[in-house]
Design an enzyme around this catalytic site. Sequence first.
Site, PDB file in Angstrom:
ATOM      1  N   ASN A 131       3.132  10.656   7.896  1.00  0.00           N
ATOM      2  CA  ASN A 131       4.573  10.780   7.678  1.00  0.00           C
ATOM      3  C   ASN A 131       5.351  10.694   8.984  1.00  0.00           C
ATOM      4  O   ASN A 131       6.483  10.194   9.015  1.00  0.00           O
ATOM      5  CB  ASN A 131       4.879  12.096   6.956  1.00  0.00           C
ATOM      6  CG  ASN A 131       4.622  11.989   5.463  1.00  0.00           C
ATOM      7  OD1 ASN A 131       4.000  11.034   4.991  1.00  0.00           O
ATOM      8  ND2 ASN A 131       5.096  12.964   4.705  1.00  0.00           N
TER       9      ASN A 131
ATOM     10  N   GLY B 183      -2.200  34.158  -9.307  1.00  0.00           N
ATOM     11  CA  GLY B 183      -3.592  34.150  -8.862  1.00  0.00           C
ATOM     12  C   GLY B 183      -4.406  33.029  -9.476  1.00  0.00           C
ATOM     13  O   GLY B 183      -5.312  32.472  -8.828  1.00  0.00           O
TER      14      GLY B 183
ATOM     15  N   GLU C 109       0.826  -1.206   0.000  1.00  0.00           N
ATOM     16  CA  GLU C 109       0.000   0.000   0.000  1.00  0.00           C
ATOM     17  C   GLU C 109       0.862   1.257   0.000  1.00  0.00           C
ATOM     18  O   GLU C 109       0.563   2.233  -0.681  1.00  0.00           O
ATOM     19  CB  GLU C 109      -0.925   0.005   1.227  1.00  0.00           C
ATOM     20  CG  GLU C 109      -1.828   1.224   1.288  1.00  0.00           C
ATOM     21  CD  GLU C 109      -2.808   1.189   2.451  1.00  0.00           C
ATOM     22  OE1 GLU C 109      -3.499   2.214   2.665  1.00  0.00           O
ATOM     23  OE2 GLU C 109      -2.894   0.156   3.148  1.00  0.00           O
TER      24      GLU C 109
ATOM     25  N   GLN D 219      15.304  34.280 -13.746  1.00  0.00           N
ATOM     26  CA  GLN D 219      16.271  33.376 -13.120  1.00  0.00           C
ATOM     27  C   GLN D 219      15.688  32.639 -11.915  1.00  0.00           C
ATOM     28  O   GLN D 219      15.904  31.429 -11.759  1.00  0.00           O
ATOM     29  CB  GLN D 219      17.519  34.144 -12.684  1.00  0.00           C
ATOM     30  CG  GLN D 219      18.620  33.218 -12.164  1.00  0.00           C
ATOM     31  CD  GLN D 219      19.847  33.972 -11.706  1.00  0.00           C
ATOM     32  OE1 GLN D 219      19.775  34.766 -10.759  1.00  0.00           O
ATOM     33  NE2 GLN D 219      20.972  33.750 -12.368  1.00  0.00           N
TER      34      GLN D 219
END
Length: 381
Positions: A368, A342, A244, A281
């Site tokens: 987690n 947006g 799983e 950049q």
Amino acid sequence: MRRTLYGPDHEAFRESAKAFVDRTLKPNHDKFIEQRHIDREVWLEAGRQGLLGLEVPEVYGGSGAGDYRFNAVLGEELSKVSAAMSSCLGIHYDVVAPYLVDLCTEEQKQRWLPRFCSGETITAIGMTEPSGGSDLAALKTTAVRDGSDWVLNGSKTFITNGFSADLVVVAARTSPEKKARGITLFAVETGMEGFERGRKLDKVGQPESDTAELFFEDVRVPADNVVGEVDRGFIHMMERLPQERVGSAIANLAHAKQILEETIAYTKERKAFGQAIGSFQHNKFLLAELVTKVDVTQAFVDQCTEAHVRGELTATDAAKAKYWSADVQNDVLDACVQLHGGYGYMTEYRVARAWMDARVTKIWAGSNEIMKELIGRELGL
């Protein structure tokens, strides 16, 4: 980097999976979101295409593929549509299937598997309870033997396919004094008196996935519906959780990768200050980082998948793949939302829906934090 996980047979199967997705899922996806469930016809068509019985022997109506990589291919293609598509169908063919194939008696297999493969029977798995999900050993649903039957009482929540499932594999406590070693799995079927479904839960994401509460009030379950051995349910679950979790990792990454590719295309077209926003950049470096993170994660997940095919995947490595891929998925999608500006906050855009859909992957299949706990224990800590 070219992936080496798949061979020609897997890629041929991918084309079949893509055809199913293009023909059956994509044209109806908005409808599924609006109505908050996937039509039964989708399951029946998936059955006709041989997609639901990949792990089921041919004698029971399955494909008998005998190779987990076919599951992985299907999971990737479904995830490209949405996280919910992979989740709903994956619970059935990837999560429940091993319980029925590995643990059921011959009579049970003949009774359930043909309709499982055809899509006539939709399945779910009932582990999580209102009092907790990750601590499976502490579940409160009980089953008490009464003659040849078991009487089931309790509730489950956050159950994927819960509202539509015809058969639910339910974990219940049968020997309270044994704690984790006193849990048994039962196949609870629609129509059993006392088995009720609550409301469809209103989730942050994945609206097309019918997620529900399940209630059991003095449900009489015949002994013939015990899945596996009495009092060995916890062990049965622990043995199957690595599949799983690696399945979750495969889906997480495929979902993020698809939206990232769409975002890269968007940054080439969207203009600001007279140039494509991807050429700035900062954005260029960000996209370079995201692509690298996805590719590096893909290499590890592929290695885990290969290990699972060989029967060598450890619970610890599955935990690593599950938690890391969920973190990467959420990081990537959050950055993709930002790159859309947006528009990324508008639910009419796939990136916004994907961002909402993905948040739960850090929680389900073992949070987690629990995954890190398992990894830490392996370190002797």
